[in-house]
Design a protein around this motif. Structure first.
Motif, PDB file in Angstrom:
ATOM      1  N   GLU A 549      21.377  -2.297 -39.587  1.00 34.92           N
ATOM      2  CA  GLU A 549      20.068  -1.868 -39.092  1.00 34.92           C
ATOM      3  C   GLU A 549      19.398  -2.968 -38.265  1.00 34.92           C
ATOM      4  O   GLU A 549      18.756  -2.690 -37.236  1.00 34.92           O
ATOM      5  CB  GLU A 549      19.178  -1.478 -40.274  1.00 34.92           C
ATOM      6  CG  GLU A 549      19.615  -0.187 -40.966  1.00 34.92           C
ATOM      7  CD  GLU A 549      18.736   0.120 -42.162  1.00 34.92           C
ATOM      8  OE1 GLU A 549      17.854  -0.712 -42.469  1.00 34.92           O
ATOM      9  OE2 GLU A 549      18.948   1.174 -42.790  1.00 34.92           O
ATOM     10  N   GLU A 550      19.539  -4.232 -38.742  1.00 34.26           N
ATOM     11  CA  GLU A 550      18.945  -5.332 -37.989  1.00 34.26           C
ATOM     12  C   GLU A 550      19.591  -5.472 -36.614  1.00 34.26           C
ATOM     13  O   GLU A 550      18.896  -5.677 -35.589  1.00 34.26           O
ATOM     14  CB  GLU A 550      19.102  -6.632 -38.791  1.00 34.26           C
ATOM     15  CG  GLU A 550      18.487  -7.855 -38.139  1.00 34.26           C
ATOM     16  CD  GLU A 550      16.966  -7.782 -38.073  1.00 34.26           C
ATOM     17  OE1 GLU A 550      16.375  -8.516 -37.263  1.00 34.26           O
ATOM     18  OE2 GLU A 550      16.363  -6.963 -38.817  1.00 34.26           O
ATOM     19  N   ARG A 551      20.918  -5.338 -36.551  1.00 32.23           N
ATOM     20  CA  ARG A 551      21.588  -5.433 -35.253  1.00 32.23           C
ATOM     21  C   ARG A 551      21.160  -4.290 -34.337  1.00 32.23           C
ATOM     22  O   ARG A 551      20.934  -4.490 -33.136  1.00 32.23           O
ATOM     23  CB  ARG A 551      23.110  -5.421 -35.447  1.00 32.23           C
ATOM     24  CG  ARG A 551      23.647  -6.712 -36.076  1.00 32.23           C
ATOM     25  CD  ARG A 551      25.143  -6.827 -35.857  1.00 32.23           C
ATOM     26  NE  ARG A 551      25.859  -5.714 -36.447  1.00 32.23           N
ATOM     27  CZ  ARG A 551      26.358  -5.720 -37.678  1.00 32.23           C
ATOM     28  NH1 ARG A 551      26.173  -6.791 -38.462  1.00 32.23           N
ATOM     29  NH2 ARG A 551      27.013  -4.672 -38.140  1.00 32.23           N
ATOM     30  N   TRP A 552      21.062  -3.063 -34.875  1.00 38.79           N
ATOM     31  CA  TRP A 552      20.633  -1.935 -34.048  1.00 38.79           C
ATOM     32  C   TRP A 552      19.190  -2.107 -33.568  1.00 38.79           C
ATOM     33  O   TRP A 552      18.829  -1.710 -32.452  1.00 38.79           O
ATOM     34  CB  TRP A 552      20.775  -0.633 -34.833  1.00 38.79           C
ATOM     35  CG  TRP A 552      22.152  -0.067 -34.794  1.00 38.79           C
ATOM     36  CD1 TRP A 552      23.079  -0.084 -35.764  1.00 38.79           C
ATOM     37  CD2 TRP A 552      22.760   0.588 -33.670  1.00 38.79           C
ATOM     38  NE1 TRP A 552      24.244   0.518 -35.359  1.00 38.79           N
ATOM     39  CE2 TRP A 552      24.073   0.950 -34.064  1.00 38.79           C
ATOM     40  CE3 TRP A 552      22.332   0.895 -32.377  1.00 38.79           C
ATOM     41  CZ2 TRP A 552      24.954   1.598 -33.220  1.00 38.79           C
ATOM     42  CZ3 TRP A 552      23.220   1.548 -31.538  1.00 38.79           C
ATOM     43  CH2 TRP A 552      24.513   1.883 -31.952  1.00 38.79           C
ATOM     44  N   ARG A 553      18.334  -2.705 -34.412  1.00 36.04           N
ATOM     45  CA  ARG A 553      16.947  -2.917 -33.995  1.00 36.04           C
ATOM     46  C   ARG A 553      16.871  -3.920 -32.858  1.00 36.04           C
ATOM     47  O   ARG A 553      16.149  -3.713 -31.857  1.00 36.04           O
ATOM     48  CB  ARG A 553      16.140  -3.429 -35.189  1.00 36.04           C
ATOM     49  CG  ARG A 553      14.638  -3.528 -34.924  1.00 36.04           C
ATOM     50  CD  ARG A 553      13.925  -4.004 -36.161  1.00 36.04           C
ATOM     51  NE  ARG A 553      14.357  -5.337 -36.558  1.00 36.04           N
ATOM     52  CZ  ARG A 553      13.920  -6.471 -35.978  1.00 36.04           C
ATOM     53  NH1 ARG A 553      13.042  -6.413 -34.984  1.00 36.04           N
ATOM     54  NH2 ARG A 553      14.373  -7.626 -36.385  1.00 36.04           N
ATOM     55  N   ALA A 558      16.350  -4.978 -26.993  1.00 35.48           N
ATOM     56  CA  ALA A 558      16.916  -5.485 -25.723  1.00 35.48           C
ATOM     57  C   ALA A 558      17.025  -4.371 -24.698  1.00 35.48           C
ATOM     58  O   ALA A 558      16.735  -4.581 -23.486  1.00 35.48           O
ATOM     59  CB  ALA A 558      18.285  -6.106 -25.990  1.00 35.48           C
ATOM     60  N   ASN A 559      17.410  -3.161 -25.124  1.00 33.70           N
ATOM     61  CA  ASN A 559      17.490  -2.043 -24.183  1.00 33.70           C
ATOM     62  C   ASN A 559      16.107  -1.673 -23.636  1.00 33.70           C
ATOM     63  O   ASN A 559      15.941  -1.363 -22.436  1.00 33.70           O
ATOM     64  CB  ASN A 559      18.129  -0.840 -24.858  1.00 33.70           C
ATOM     65  CG  ASN A 559      19.598  -1.083 -25.183  1.00 33.70           C
ATOM     66  OD1 ASN A 559      20.252  -1.923 -24.550  1.00 33.70           O
ATOM     67  ND2 ASN A 559      20.121  -0.354 -26.167  1.00 33.70           N
ATOM     68  N   ASP A 560      15.088  -1.687 -24.496  1.00 35.97           N
ATOM     69  CA  ASP A 560      13.728  -1.398 -24.024  1.00 35.97           C
ATOM     70  C   ASP A 560      13.247  -2.424 -23.021  1.00 35.97           C
ATOM     71  O   ASP A 560      12.609  -2.088 -22.004  1.00 35.97           O
ATOM     72  CB  ASP A 560      12.774  -1.354 -25.233  1.00 35.97           C
ATOM     73  CG  ASP A 560      13.051  -0.173 -26.148  1.00 35.97           C
ATOM     74  OD1 ASP A 560      13.722   0.780 -25.668  1.00 35.97           O
ATOM     75  OD2 ASP A 560      12.643  -0.200 -27.316  1.00 35.97           O
ATOM     76  N   GLU A 561      13.555  -3.701 -23.276  1.00 39.09           N
ATOM     77  CA  GLU A 561      13.138  -4.742 -22.338  1.00 39.09           C
ATOM     78  C   GLU A 561      13.853  -4.600 -20.992  1.00 39.09           C
ATOM     79  O   GLU A 561      13.245  -4.772 -19.917  1.00 39.09           O
ATOM     80  CB  GLU A 561      13.432  -6.115 -22.949  1.00 39.09           C
ATOM     81  CG  GLU A 561      12.978  -7.301 -22.104  1.00 39.09           C
ATOM     82  CD  GLU A 561      11.460  -7.371 -21.980  1.00 39.09           C
ATOM     83  OE1 GLU A 561      10.992  -8.040 -21.044  1.00 39.09           O
ATOM     84  OE2 GLU A 561      10.753  -6.754 -22.815  1.00 39.09           O
ATOM     85  N   ALA A 562      15.149  -4.234 -21.049  1.00 37.01           N
ATOM     86  CA  ALA A 562      15.879  -4.051 -19.781  1.00 37.01           C
ATOM     87  C   ALA A 562      15.334  -2.858 -18.999  1.00 37.01           C
ATOM     88  O   ALA A 562      15.166  -2.935 -17.759  1.00 37.01           O
ATOM     89  CB  ALA A 562      17.364  -3.862 -20.079  1.00 37.01           C
ATOM     90  N   GLU A 563      15.018  -1.755 -19.666  1.00 34.86           N
ATOM     91  CA  GLU A 563      14.454  -0.596 -18.972  1.00 34.86           C
ATOM     92  C   GLU A 563      13.078  -0.908 -18.394  1.00 34.86           C
ATOM     93  O   GLU A 563      12.713  -0.441 -17.303  1.00 34.86           O
ATOM     94  CB  GLU A 563      14.367   0.577 -19.949  1.00 34.86           C
ATOM     95  CG  GLU A 563      15.724   1.145 -20.348  1.00 34.86           C
ATOM     96  CD  GLU A 563      15.583   2.293 -21.318  1.00 34.86           C
ATOM     97  OE1 GLU A 563      14.432   2.606 -21.697  1.00 34.86           O
ATOM     98  OE2 GLU A 563      16.630   2.861 -21.707  1.00 34.86           O
TER      99      GLU A 563
END
Length: 573
Positions: A549-553, A558-563
């Protein structure tokens, strides 16, 4: 737990006995029902000379209970020709092949009566190897049923042997003068449900050194264990292992006159040692311990390489805390870790151990050479103190006598009771130790019956040998003697039948007790271990889920920051 001896014919061999203590008297605080009133007779071996009538009655009862007698049984599987072919087979596997080929069925179980016919026919043809092979195949079979995926021959199975198979095999081997094989079969009868090559025995029952009741079972994997006695409520340490080395020395101790006087007055009850032994016992875990003790006789309690269990007093690191006080639950009048009893697993002997005498050069206050000068010094001190104050010697003597009396009272009555375990802490093991005591009594009965059966086998073999000699001589004058030998042989066969039936019944009850004891101890330990493993596995899975769960969070952040960076205009970037 209560077991019931339902066989009505066992009362034929029961005898009342005042000498052997009953289990209900052994455990006065236990409310559970005691069993086996028949088994608590005192004699270790029974006299069977006057029981031929009873044995014949037992034979007729067994036939009436089963509903089928040996002579009237008609096999549905084996006819005369097939039985003749099977009885000439080399071993049990070849016999099953013949049955599979001639029966025309896809599989099945050879019933116990058919097995008995095969064993008897093989012995009549002097094919003892086939009879023994069939017997051990029956002992190794637990009748798991048929399976369509197995080969044709393997779908035919032997059933478990019964007392009639035992009787036919033992008597047939004795008649064939195969005495060693017959004795081996009798030994196998004493263990119900144990297959050949068994490496997981029930273990050796160990008795309490103080009250001589069964307290624990020393299994092959056990090394050191702490046990409590439900009767005397003291703890003992059991060290089980193989003897690596042993050193023995015969001693001749001159008992002083003052010691002989104390023993005559029943003040000192310690026996005189005849030999001192020093042994090294290695446990299954590889740890070795040295024990030094003495014995009343010069006989060795065990030899090098044999597995033994030594019961010692509770060590000093075993204690019970009551507030600020610490009480050691060891038996009174013994040092911590002092050897008390040795149990030999090979022959089952229990050898009481004595305290080894002090080595040369050691001294004791009870030695007259030290005691009398000490008393002289004290008397001189009293005389000197009398010059200062005439009442002072009387006061000092009264104080010393009072101190000795209080110390003796505390050591004899108060401290032993305080060192005992609480009653509620031993109630849980009282039932198990009661079962072990009954199991120990059963094993004593079985041992006596086995010794009597072995004597009967030897006498039966000698009668058959004598009958063969008379037949070989061929003199008509021996005709009357031959009929006399035949009558004696029939009586021995009837007596041996009754002995084997008794051994089989006692062995089955012993197996029932083994099941109850192992269900109460080994199964619970296995369940606890499996539960602990399952809990550890669940904790590990939870930790893995949390890490995932920590890795997925972090990946989602990181995906939100890239978008967000990609969605901004180029000039702002």
């Amino acid at each position: 737990m209560t077991l019931n001896l339902g066989s009505p014919w066992l009362s034929l061999f029961s005898y009342p006995s005042p000498s052997l203590p009953k289990v209900s008297e052994t455990f006065p605080n236990n409310n559970s029902t005691s069993i086996f009133p028949l088994l608590l007779c005192p004699t270790n071996s029974l006299t069977f000379a006057s029981f031929s009538k009873a044995l014949k009655t037992r034979a007729s009862l067994s036939e009436s209970e089963s509903g089928v007698s040996e002579d009237s049984f008609v096999s549905q599987l084996l006819d005369g020709d097939l039985l003749a072919k099977v009885s000439g087979a080399k071993d049990a596997t070849e016999a099953l092949e013949i049955i599979a080929d001639k029966s025309g069925r896809s599989g099945g179980v050879v019933e116990v009566n058919d097995c008995r016919l095969i064993v008897s026919a093989a012995l009549e043809r002097n094919n003892a190897e086939l009879a023994l092979s069939v017997f051990y195949a029956m002992r190794a079979s637990f009748d798991n049923g048929t399976d369509e995926t197995t080969p044709f021959v393997e779908r035919w199975r032997w059933t478990r042997p019964d007392v009639h198979v035992y009787t036919s095999l033992v008597q047939g081997l004795a008649v064939s003068l195969r005495v060693s094989d017959a004795l081996r079969i009798i030994e196998d009868i004493c263990q119900v449900g144990v297959s050949p090559g068994e490496e997981v025995p029930f273990g050796k029952v160990v008795r309490c050194p103080s009250c001589a009741i069964a307290v624990a079972v020393a299994q092959p994997q056990h090394g050191i264990q702490i046990v409590s006695c439900a009767k005397c409520r003291y703890q003992y340490e059991l060290i089980s292992g193989d003897i690596v080395s042993i050193e023995s020395e015969e001693i001749s101790v001159d008992v002083p006159a003052w010691k002989r006087g104390l023993r005559l007055l029943q003040i000192m009850k310690q026996s005189s040692p005849s030999a001192v032994h020093s042994i090294v016992v290695e446990t299954p875990s590889g740890m070795a311990r040295t024990h030094r003790f003495a014995t009343e006789t010069v006989d060795l309690p065990a030899q090098q390489g044999e597995r033994v269990t030594i019961a010692v007093a509770a060590p000093s690191n075993i204690y019970r805390e009551v507030g600020p006080l610490k009480f050691s639950p060891k038996a009174p009048n013994f040092y911590p870790g002092e050897p008390l009893c040795l149990t030999n697993h090979k022959d089952g002997r229990d050898s009481p151990l004595l305290r080894a005498p002090l080595k040369e050069g050691s001294s004791s206050l009870l030695n007259p050479s030290i005691l009398f000068p000490l008393l002289a010094v004290l008397a001189t001190g009293d005389a000197a103190s009398g010059i200062i104050d005439p009442s002072l010697p009387q006061f000092l003597s009264t104080a010393v006598v009072a101190s000795l009396a209080v110390g003796a009272t505390l050591n004899a009555f108060v401290f032993p009771q305080l060192n005992q375990l609480p009653q509620r802490s031993v109630d849980a093991i009282a039932i198990k130790q009661q079962l072990l005591s009954q199991y120990d009594v059963l094993q004593t009965r079985i041992k006596g019956l086995r010794e009597a059966a072995e004597k009967e086998v030897w006498m039966l073999a000698r009668m058959c040998q004598l009958e063969n000699k008379i037949s070989a001589v061929g003199e008509p004058s021996y005709r009357a003697r031959k009929s006399r030998v035949k009558r004696v042989r029939e009586g021995l066969e009837n007596s041996l039948t009754g002995l084997i039936e008794l051994i089989d019944s006692f062995a089955r009850i012993s197996s029932m007790i083994e099941i109850e004891v192992e269900l109460d101890s080994d199964v619970l330990a296995a369940e606890a271990a499996s539960n602990a493993e399952s809990i550890a596995e669940q904790i590990q899975q939870i930790m893995e889920l949390e890490n995932l769960e920590e890795r997925w969070r972090l990946q989602a952040e990181a995906n939100d920051e890239a978008e967000r960076l990609l969605s901004q205009p180029a000039e702002q970037i």
